[in-house]
Design a protein around this motif. Structure first.
Motif, mmCIF file in Angstrom:
data_model
loop_
_atom_site.group_PDB
_atom_site.id
_atom_site.type_symbol
_atom_site.label_atom_id
_atom_site.label_comp_id
_atom_site.label_asym_id
_atom_site.label_seq_id
_atom_site.Cartn_x
_atom_site.Cartn_y
_atom_site.Cartn_z
ATOM 1 N N HIS A 297 0.825 -1.211 0.000
ATOM 2 C CA HIS A 297 0.000 0.000 0.000
ATOM 3 C C HIS A 297 0.860 1.263 0.000
ATOM 4 C CE1 HIS A 297 0.785 -0.374 4.323
ATOM 5 N NE2 HIS A 297 0.379 0.872 4.476
ATOM 6 N N ARG A 298 2.026 1.206 0.658
ATOM 7 C CA ARG A 298 2.921 2.374 0.614
ATOM 8 C C ARG A 298 3.527 2.545 -0.772
ATOM 9 N NH1 ARG A 298 4.612 0.253 5.814
ATOM 10 N NH2 ARG A 298 3.657 1.490 7.482
ATOM 11 N N ALA A 299 3.859 1.440 -1.433
ATOM 12 C CA ALA A 299 4.358 1.530 -2.807
ATOM 13 C C ALA A 299 3.306 2.134 -3.728
ATOM 14 C CB ALA A 299 4.764 0.139 -3.298
ATOM 15 N N LEU A 300 2.041 1.791 -3.484
ATOM 16 C CA LEU A 300 0.953 2.373 -4.275
ATOM 17 C C LEU A 300 0.870 3.879 -4.056
ATOM 18 C CD1 LEU A 300 -1.644 2.115 -6.019
ATOM 19 C CD2 LEU A 300 -2.889 1.677 -3.895
ATOM 20 N N ILE A 301 0.952 4.316 -2.811
ATOM 21 C CA ILE A 301 0.876 5.746 -2.500
ATOM 22 C C ILE A 301 2.040 6.495 -3.144
ATOM 23 C CG2 ILE A 301 0.999 7.437 -0.627
ATOM 24 C CD1 ILE A 301 -0.488 5.349 1.127
ATOM 25 N N VAL A 302 3.244 5.924 -3.075
ATOM 26 C CA VAL A 302 4.419 6.554 -3.684
ATOM 27 C C VAL A 302 4.240 6.697 -5.188
ATOM 28 C CG1 VAL A 302 6.868 6.212 -4.229
ATOM 29 C CG2 VAL A 302 6.049 5.845 -1.899
ATOM 30 N N SER A 303 3.791 5.627 -5.858
ATOM 31 C CA SER A 303 3.682 5.652 -7.320
ATOM 32 C C SER A 303 2.594 6.619 -7.789
ATOM 33 C CB SER A 303 3.424 4.249 -7.865
ATOM 34 O OG SER A 303 2.229 3.712 -7.348
ATOM 35 N N THR A 304 1.464 6.690 -7.090
ATOM 36 C CA THR A 304 0.405 7.612 -7.511
ATOM 37 C C THR A 304 0.827 9.067 -7.304
ATOM 38 O OG1 THR A 304 -0.656 7.327 -5.340
ATOM 39 C CG2 THR A 304 -1.505 6.006 -7.153
ATOM 40 N N THR A 305 1.564 9.334 -6.228
ATOM 41 C CA THR A 305 2.025 10.707 -5.978
ATOM 42 C C THR A 305 3.024 11.151 -7.039
ATOM 43 O OG1 THR A 305 1.714 10.403 -3.594
ATOM 44 C CG2 THR A 305 3.115 12.227 -4.291
ATOM 45 N N LEU A 306 4.005 10.304 -7.341
ATOM 46 C CA LEU A 306 5.007 10.649 -8.355
ATOM 47 C C LEU A 306 4.370 10.808 -9.732
ATOM 48 C CD1 LEU A 306 8.001 8.361 -7.296
ATOM 49 C CD2 LEU A 306 7.731 10.831 -6.934
ATOM 50 N N TYR A 307 3.366 9.963 -10.036
ATOM 51 C CA TYR A 307 2.670 10.048 -11.320
ATOM 52 C C TYR A 307 2.030 11.428 -11.490
ATOM 53 C CZ TYR A 307 -0.472 8.505 -15.122
ATOM 54 O OH TYR A 307 -1.144 8.357 -16.314
ATOM 55 N N SER A 308 1.325 11.872 -10.465
ATOM 56 C CA SER A 308 0.637 13.164 -10.548
ATOM 57 C C SER A 308 1.630 14.318 -10.668
ATOM 58 C CB SER A 308 -0.250 13.356 -9.317
ATOM 59 O OG SER A 308 -1.236 12.353 -9.252
ATOM 60 N N PHE A 429 -5.567 4.325 0.485
ATOM 61 C CA PHE A 429 -4.885 3.338 1.334
ATOM 62 C C PHE A 429 -4.135 3.975 2.503
ATOM 63 C CE2 PHE A 429 -5.838 0.439 -2.073
ATOM 64 C CZ PHE A 429 -6.095 -0.734 -1.379
ATOM 65 N N LEU A 430 -4.422 5.226 2.792
ATOM 66 C CA LEU A 430 -3.878 5.809 4.016
ATOM 67 C C LEU A 430 -4.505 5.102 5.222
ATOM 68 C CD1 LEU A 430 -4.010 9.608 3.057
ATOM 69 C CD2 LEU A 430 -1.976 8.148 3.193
ATOM 70 N N GLY A 431 -3.676 4.626 6.154
ATOM 71 C CA GLY A 431 -4.189 3.928 7.322
ATOM 72 C C GLY A 431 -4.437 2.438 7.132
ATOM 73 N N TYR A 432 -4.075 1.877 5.982
ATOM 74 C CA TYR A 432 -4.266 0.452 5.693
ATOM 75 C C TYR A 432 -3.366 -0.390 6.596
ATOM 76 C CZ TYR A 432 -4.313 -3.763 2.690
ATOM 77 O OH TYR A 432 -4.439 -5.031 2.178
ATOM 78 N N ALA A 433 -3.892 -1.493 7.141
ATOM 79 C CA ALA A 433 -3.159 -2.241 8.175
ATOM 80 C C ALA A 433 -2.763 -3.660 7.787
ATOM 81 C CB ALA A 433 -4.001 -2.293 9.452
ATOM 82 N N LEU A 434 -3.127 -4.140 6.576
ATOM 83 C CA LEU A 434 -2.815 -5.517 6.206
ATOM 84 C C LEU A 434 -1.384 -5.587 5.659
ATOM 85 C CD1 LEU A 434 -3.669 -8.427 5.976
ATOM 86 C CD2 LEU A 434 -4.850 -7.901 3.845
ATOM 87 N N THR A 435 -0.414 -5.673 6.574
ATOM 88 C CA THR A 435 1.006 -5.680 6.222
ATOM 89 C C THR A 435 1.456 -7.088 5.837
ATOM 90 O OG1 THR A 435 1.620 -6.092 8.505
ATOM 91 C CG2 THR A 435 1.431 -3.777 7.821
ATOM 92 N N ALA A 436 2.721 -7.201 5.439
ATOM 93 C CA ALA A 436 3.273 -8.508 5.057
ATOM 94 C C ALA A 436 3.248 -9.475 6.235
ATOM 95 C CB ALA A 436 4.700 -8.322 4.545
ATOM 96 N N ASP A 437 3.596 -9.001 7.431
ATOM 97 C CA ASP A 437 3.601 -9.883 8.612
ATOM 98 C C ASP A 437 2.190 -10.373 8.940
ATOM 99 O OD1 ASP A 437 6.318 -9.617 8.844
ATOM 100 O OD2 ASP A 437 6.217 -8.014 10.351
ATOM 101 N N LYS A 438 1.229 -9.469 8.860
ATOM 102 C CA LYS A 438 -0.146 -9.868 9.160
ATOM 103 C C LYS A 438 -0.665 -10.846 8.118
ATOM 104 C CE LYS A 438 -4.678 -8.065 10.457
ATOM 105 N NZ LYS A 438 -5.478 -6.852 10.725
ATOM 106 N N HIS A 439 -0.313 -10.620 6.853
ATOM 107 C CA HIS A 439 -0.757 -11.542 5.810
ATOM 108 C C HIS A 439 -0.109 -12.908 5.966
ATOM 109 C CE1 HIS A 439 -0.706 -13.430 1.756
ATOM 110 N NE2 HIS A 439 -1.984 -13.063 1.804
ATOM 111 N N ALA A 440 1.153 -12.955 6.394
ATOM 112 C CA ALA A 440 1.828 -14.240 6.605
ATOM 113 C C ALA A 440 1.102 -15.054 7.676
ATOM 114 C CB ALA A 440 3.280 -14.007 6.999
ATOM 115 N N GLU A 441 0.640 -14.387 8.732
ATOM 116 C CA GLU A 441 -0.116 -15.077 9.772
ATOM 117 C C GLU A 441 -1.446 -15.606 9.236
ATOM 118 O OE1 GLU A 441 -1.296 -16.691 13.373
ATOM 119 O OE2 GLU A 441 0.683 -16.081 12.636
#
Length: 475
Positions: A297-308, A429-441
């Motif tokens: 989700h952070r990669a998504l936020i970075v890419s959309t900001t740079l695109y604009s 996706f600001l405030g999104y909480a489903l991280t890699a660690d949580k998904h692994a669980e």
């Protein structure tokens, strides 16, 4: 639950060759998506004489077609056949798509809006079947947080190959002195031939894993409403709509903007668009790499900001020199592919979360509703942008002259809409909480539960066999 059983329940990771073979199915779909968004609207508006009314036809058809995807998702989630859940749907989608490709790309001049509406409905049906089935199948092939970035990145990368080929065909035709009309006809034949070949490669080379559901669970229409009540699902739908709407808006106006505002030839504009698409070969894997390090989700936020931010630069550049636009278009294309990869990969992760919490495998349904938002965005992108062009008096017919006011209106419409929507997509996706660690669980718990279900099924099968054997001995 033993570790051995957990490992047995988890599917083996696909080899790179297997991933690429499956991703072949995305080549014709990606090429057609781009062609429908960029090439077909001006083709029908200018070459076949429908004018800006073609934009209304595209918009209306996409809106009519939206309910098809949720219905397909529900049917796919219920499908059980000897050859798999998603394979028969892809087999069915290919001939539907091929028929519509012929009727649209080989349409004669002077066709009516009714003709366009009918065959757009058919082509969107074929596209929906292939998209929902393909994305759902991909999510079962790759179950880990990182593997999903890998497989969806491969799908987008091979999609670039098909898309670039479709874009280069009209350029080659123009360079060899043939007409725009004949170039578009050739694009249609390319899609018509490539579609069955690419889909066949994926079908014969890819295994399919049927996800087990706990006993007693049945699919219901109310699953749709439960799905839409989940916060992470709403985030996905909002992001998918916005990151489709922004580039789709640009795509609908692309050739008008570059040819009349930037004063760049058709062939040079097509080559710039080719660079934009080719950049996806870098952007998809690069964003997947970034997502596995800072979270998707952070990669998504970075890419959309740079695109604009990059998009703001385009109208400030000198007109007429296509070479100056190459670098910005490459950067924009890489970023655009990146945020599409992230949304698709995040969707698969949320599907796992829903299955753990609700007991049902709703991944087909989830991709169906995201496909519906993609269609809605695609419809509104063409409909709204063409309507705004019409409101400033822009004339889309071949050879028409537009004055400074119309060109200025085109400039503003082309830039402001995409910037606003793409930024909103990242903000979803600001405030999104489903991280890699949580998904692994989540995956660990799902694998344990799948192993338990398979164990119970084996025990029941053994008891049934013993009962049948005892009955046979008594007789």
């Amino acid at each position: 639950m033993s570790d051995a059983k957990t490992r047995a329940a988890a599917p083996a990771q696909l080899s790179l060759l297997s991933v690429l073979a499956f991703a072949c199915a995305y080549m014709p779909f990606a090429a057609l998506q781009l062609s429908v968004a960029v090439q077909l609207p001006p083709f029908f508006a200018s070459q076949l004489g429908l004018g800006l009314a073609a934009g209304a036809a595209f918009g209306v058809v996409r809106l009519i077609d939206i309910p098809v995807d949720p219905a397909l998702g529900l049917f796919m989630d219920k499908t059980k056949t000897p050859i798999g859940r998603y394979r028969p749907w892809m087999i069915a989608g290919a001939p539907i798509l091929m028929l519509a490709l012929y009727m649209l790309y080989q349409a004669p001049p002077g066709i009516t809006e009714r003709y366009l509406v009918v065959w757009l409905l058919v082509v969107y049906l074929g596209m929906s079947i292939l998209l929902v089935a393909g994305n759902s199948w991909a999510s079962t092939l790759a179950t880990s947080y990182k593997a999903r970035s890998r497989i969806f990145g491969a799908m987008l990368a091979l999609g670039v190959v098909g898309t670039v080929t479709a874009l280069l065909i009209p350029v080659i035709f123009e360079k060899t002195g043939r007409t725009e009309l004949s170039g578009m006809r050739a694009v249609g034949w390319f899609l018509f031939v490539m579609s069955p070949i690419a889909i066949l490669i994926a079908l014969v080379s890819t295994p399919e894993r049927l996800v087990k559901s706990p006993p007693g669970h049945r699919f219901r229409v109310s699953d749709y409403f439960r799905l839409l009540s989940r916060g992470n699902v709403l985030r996905i739908l909002a992001a998918d709509f916005c990151v489709t709407m922004g580039p789709g808006w640009m795509a609908a106006l692309y050739f008008f903007y570059y040819r009349q505002s930037r004063q760049i030839s058709l062939s040079d504009a097509s080559l710039l668009l080719t660079l934009y698409i080719l950049a996806g070969l870098i952007g998809g894997p690069a964003t997947a790499w970034l997502g596995n390090r800072i979270s998707k989700h952070r990669a998504l936020i970075v890419s959309t900001t740079l695109y604009s931010l990059m998009l703001i630069i385009i109208p400030l550049m000198p007109r007429g020199d296509a070479k100056l636009y190459a670098a910005p278009m490459i950067i924009l294309g890489a970023l655009a592919t990146g945020f599409v990869v992230m949304v698709r990969a995040i969707t698969a992760d949320v599907g796992d979360e829903l299955r753990l919490q609700g007991g049902r495998d709703l991944i087909g349904l989830l991709y169906a509703v995201t496909s519906a938002t993609t269609k809605a965005a695609g419809a509104l992108a063409i409909f709204v942008s063409y309507a705004l062009l019409n409101s400033v008096g822009f004339n889309a017919r071949p050879g028409a002259l537009n004055g400074p006011d119309q060109i200025h209106g085109l400039d503003l419409i082309f830039i402001l809409g995409p910037i606003a929507f793409v930024m909103l997509g990242g903000a979803s996706f600001l405030g999104y909480a489903l991280t890699a660690d949580k998904h692994a669980e989540i995956r660990r718990e799902l694998d344990e539960r799948d192993a338990a279900i398979e164990g119970e099924a084996a025990v029941l099968q053994g008891l049934t066999g013993e009962t049948a054997g005892a009955a046979a001995s008594r007789s």
